[in-house]
Design a protein around this motif. Structure first.
Motif, mmCIF file in Angstrom:
data_model
loop_
_atom_site.group_PDB
_atom_site.id
_atom_site.type_symbol
_atom_site.label_atom_id
_atom_site.label_comp_id
_atom_site.label_asym_id
_atom_site.label_seq_id
_atom_site.Cartn_x
_atom_site.Cartn_y
_atom_site.Cartn_z
ATOM 1 N N ALA A 111 -58.497 45.889 47.823
ATOM 2 C CA ALA A 111 -57.094 46.221 48.050
ATOM 3 C C ALA A 111 -56.746 46.199 49.531
ATOM 4 C CB ALA A 111 -56.783 47.596 47.461
ATOM 5 N N VAL A 112 -55.570 45.650 49.844
ATOM 6 C CA VAL A 112 -55.035 45.654 51.210
ATOM 7 C C VAL A 112 -54.011 46.783 51.316
ATOM 8 C CG1 VAL A 112 -53.710 44.354 52.922
ATOM 9 C CG2 VAL A 112 -55.385 43.174 51.473
ATOM 10 N N PRO A 113 -54.129 47.668 52.292
ATOM 11 C CA PRO A 113 -53.207 48.808 52.397
ATOM 12 C C PRO A 113 -51.753 48.375 52.601
ATOM 13 C CG PRO A 113 -55.099 49.084 53.862
ATOM 14 C CD PRO A 113 -55.147 47.685 53.358
ATOM 15 N N ASN A 114 -50.842 49.169 52.089
ATOM 16 C CA ASN A 114 -49.423 48.943 52.352
ATOM 17 C C ASN A 114 -49.170 49.053 53.847
ATOM 18 O OD1 ASN A 114 -48.835 48.703 49.610
ATOM 19 N ND2 ASN A 114 -48.494 50.909 49.383
ATOM 20 N N GLY A 115 -48.310 48.220 54.342
ATOM 21 C CA GLY A 115 -47.974 48.273 55.763
ATOM 22 C C GLY A 115 -48.843 47.397 56.634
ATOM 23 N N LEU A 116 -49.927 46.834 56.080
ATOM 24 C CA LEU A 116 -50.787 45.933 56.851
ATOM 25 C C LEU A 116 -50.431 44.509 56.443
ATOM 26 C CD1 LEU A 116 -53.100 45.825 58.912
ATOM 27 C CD2 LEU A 116 -54.712 45.876 56.996
ATOM 28 N N ALA A 118 -50.200 40.471 55.880
ATOM 29 C CA ALA A 118 -51.247 39.573 55.389
ATOM 30 C C ALA A 118 -52.011 38.903 56.526
ATOM 31 C CB ALA A 118 -50.638 38.521 54.463
ATOM 32 N N ASP A 119 -51.281 38.398 57.545
ATOM 33 C CA ASP A 119 -51.982 37.712 58.633
ATOM 34 C C ASP A 119 -52.842 38.678 59.435
ATOM 35 O OD1 ASP A 119 -49.799 39.010 59.730
ATOM 36 O OD2 ASP A 119 -49.060 37.283 60.860
ATOM 37 N N ALA A 120 -52.357 39.912 59.621
ATOM 38 C CA ALA A 120 -53.160 40.918 60.325
ATOM 39 C C ALA A 120 -54.389 41.294 59.505
ATOM 40 C CB ALA A 120 -52.312 42.154 60.604
ATOM 41 N N ALA A 121 -54.190 41.519 58.209
ATOM 42 C CA ALA A 121 -55.326 41.871 57.344
ATOM 43 C C ALA A 121 -56.365 40.771 57.349
ATOM 44 C CB ALA A 121 -54.825 42.145 55.928
ATOM 45 N N GLU A 122 -55.901 39.524 57.370
ATOM 46 C CA GLU A 122 -56.839 38.390 57.314
ATOM 47 C C GLU A 122 -57.820 38.411 58.476
ATOM 48 O OE1 GLU A 122 -59.040 35.146 56.883
ATOM 49 O OE2 GLU A 122 -57.909 35.438 58.740
ATOM 50 N N THR A 123 -57.358 38.813 59.646
ATOM 51 C CA THR A 123 -58.251 38.809 60.810
ATOM 52 C C THR A 123 -59.390 39.799 60.666
ATOM 53 O OG1 THR A 123 -57.036 40.511 62.057
ATOM 54 C CG2 THR A 123 -56.277 38.238 62.291
ATOM 55 N N ALA A 292 -66.843 46.105 49.608
ATOM 56 C CA ALA A 292 -65.607 46.852 49.391
ATOM 57 C C ALA A 292 -65.549 48.102 50.257
ATOM 58 C CB ALA A 292 -65.479 47.222 47.912
ATOM 59 N N GLU A 293 -66.663 48.806 50.361
ATOM 60 C CA GLU A 293 -66.704 50.029 51.163
ATOM 61 C C GLU A 293 -66.442 49.734 52.632
ATOM 62 O OE1 GLU A 293 -69.927 53.500 52.511
ATOM 63 O OE2 GLU A 293 -70.420 52.114 50.870
ATOM 64 N N ASP A 294 -67.119 48.727 53.161
ATOM 65 C CA ASP A 294 -67.005 48.434 54.589
ATOM 66 C C ASP A 294 -65.647 47.841 54.936
ATOM 67 O OD1 ASP A 294 -69.573 49.365 54.698
ATOM 68 O OD2 ASP A 294 -70.514 47.409 54.929
ATOM 69 N N LEU A 295 -65.157 46.914 54.105
ATOM 70 C CA LEU A 295 -63.850 46.323 54.393
ATOM 71 C C LEU A 295 -62.752 47.359 54.255
ATOM 72 C CD1 LEU A 295 -62.111 43.956 55.139
ATOM 73 C CD2 LEU A 295 -62.152 43.198 52.756
ATOM 74 N N VAL A 298 -62.597 49.347 57.414
ATOM 75 C CA VAL A 298 -61.951 48.590 58.497
ATOM 76 C C VAL A 298 -60.443 48.528 58.275
ATOM 77 C CG1 VAL A 298 -61.776 46.322 59.579
ATOM 78 C CG2 VAL A 298 -64.025 47.240 58.997
ATOM 79 N N PHE A 299 -60.027 48.234 57.043
ATOM 80 C CA PHE A 299 -58.594 48.184 56.737
ATOM 81 C C PHE A 299 -57.915 49.521 57.033
ATOM 82 C CE2 PHE A 299 -58.534 44.543 53.370
ATOM 83 C CZ PHE A 299 -58.441 43.608 54.390
ATOM 84 N N ASP A 300 -58.603 50.621 56.729
ATOM 85 C CA ASP A 300 -58.018 51.936 56.987
ATOM 86 C C ASP A 300 -57.768 52.131 58.476
ATOM 87 O OD1 ASP A 300 -57.363 54.789 56.213
ATOM 88 O OD2 ASP A 300 -59.070 55.147 57.543
ATOM 89 N N LEU A 301 -58.726 51.742 59.301
ATOM 90 C CA LEU A 301 -58.548 51.863 60.750
ATOM 91 C C LEU A 301 -57.407 50.980 61.237
ATOM 92 C CD1 LEU A 301 -62.288 51.871 61.920
ATOM 93 C CD2 LEU A 301 -60.704 53.806 61.971
ATOM 94 N N ALA A 302 -57.295 49.776 60.648
ATOM 95 C CA ALA A 302 -56.218 48.865 61.041
ATOM 96 C C ALA A 302 -54.859 49.410 60.613
ATOM 97 C CB ALA A 302 -56.456 47.485 60.435
ATOM 98 N N ALA A 303 -54.786 49.944 59.398
ATOM 99 C CA ALA A 303 -53.523 50.478 58.897
ATOM 100 C C ALA A 303 -53.055 51.673 59.724
ATOM 101 C CB ALA A 303 -53.675 50.872 57.432
#
Length: 344
Positions: A111-116, A118-123, A292-295, A298-303
């Protein structure tokens, strides 16, 4: 659901302009699968090696490259929860990401967090997983330590720097002079890779560094190992210096592995590892859980804004050749991202 996918095909060893834009119907969904409308995919060093036929375990030509993707679930097969439709997801694919649509195992979607975006999440997909696992699972870096990141302006390098700084780890980052300010802005102490890197690093860390992250390989790997403090860890994750060498594509990696094994056999209190993102995939449930755990971490920190996406450029999928050439120019900071043509 009948979907015609636009795909970028790597037909053989070609220059970036030799990539083909093709269209084909998606295969029927099988049990446990999902159709993802791809919003963003990335141009990583892996694809740069693949177009030269130099990636260690790439498939035979022709094939669709694309190591990772971010998109939205359009449909699901039998055995998949219906409420997955409409979810924004990311996936690690190794190949196949350079497409407008992809059929994937639902178990591989994160899952990709809301507010992140697509292009940012991809990086942060392959780069984030790679950086997180090397820093925390392999090197086990801790607050107060000092690490050296080669290529700190690149996709993995810039993510490594940010992750380390978020945990109170000091970072020395190498790059060319043109990227010095960008590397400093990430929180690293910049070192010119065209100078005497060893001398510059020793001036900053006289006792050595606690970890070195080296994607360069080749003869210079010995210099990276020599910069380690007692108890330090070298994490090698590529052989960029040999990307244009002729001959068997496996030999540079095999030579590197032998060298690392020899170093680990010496009583020097330092360790050396070759990082393979796909290691452990034979235990597929555990592999998927770890990804899934590691990504997700990372997504949480980015969001939350702790990590900032480093987008070197956004290029339409149909112009993948231009994106590849730009990524190989070494003029950008961060990652070149392919976006859906309708979103570009």
């Amino acid at each position: 659901m009948s979907v015609i996918a636009t795909e970028i095909v790597l037909p053989d060893r070609v220059e970036p302009d030799g990539l083909l834009v093709t269209r084909r119907p998606l295969p029927a969904l099988g049990p446990g699968q999902a159709v993802v409308a791809v919003a963003a995919s990335g141009v990583s060093f892996a694809e740069q090696q693949m177009r030269r036929g130099k990636y260690y375990d790439q498939p035979p030509f022709p094939f669709v490259p694309g190591y990772d993707l971010v998109g939205t679930v359009l449909a699901v097969g039998a055995g998949v929860e219906a409420d997955m439709v409409g979810r924004r997801v990311a996936a690690l694919t190794k190949i196949g990401g350079w497409s407008s649509h992809a059929v994937l195992d639902a178990a591989d979607l994160v899952a990709v967090p809301n507010g992140l975006a697509a292009d940012a999440a991809e990086t942060f997909v392959v780069n984030g997983i790679t950086a997180w696992q090397m820093l925390f699972r392999v090197a086990k870096a801790r607050t107060g330590q000092t690490v050296l990141v080669h290529g700190a302006n690149g996709g993995v390098g810039s993510t490594l720097v940010q992750l380390a700084r978020s945990k109170g780890i000091q970072v020395i980052g190498t790059s060319s002079a043109r990227h010095a300010e960008a590397v400093r802005a990430l929180g690293a102490t910049w070192v010119d890779y065209r100078g005497d890197v060893g001398q510059q690093v020793r001036a900053l860390a006289p006792g050595g560094v606690d970890a070195v992250f080296d994607h360069i390989g080749g003869p210079g790997i010995a210099d990276s190992f020599a910069l380690l403090a007692p108890g330090g860890t070298l994490v090698s994750y590529g052989t960029a210096s040999t990307k244009d060498d002729e001959g068997n594509s496996r030999l540079p990696v095999l030579r590197l592995l032998v060298r690392l094994l020899v170093w680990n056999a010496l009583p020097n209190k330092r360790t050396a590892h070759f990082f393979n993102l796909w290691a452990g995939k034979r235990d597929l449930p555990r592999f998927r859980a770890r990804i899934a755990e590691d990504l997700s971490a990372v997504f949480d920190l980015a969001a939350r804004g702790v990590l900032r996406a480093q987008i070197g450029a956004r290029v339409p999928l149909s112009e993948a050749g231009r994106a590849m050439r730009l990524a190989e120019s070494r003029t950008v900071v961060g990652k070149v991202v392919l976006v859906a043509d309708t979103e570009s």
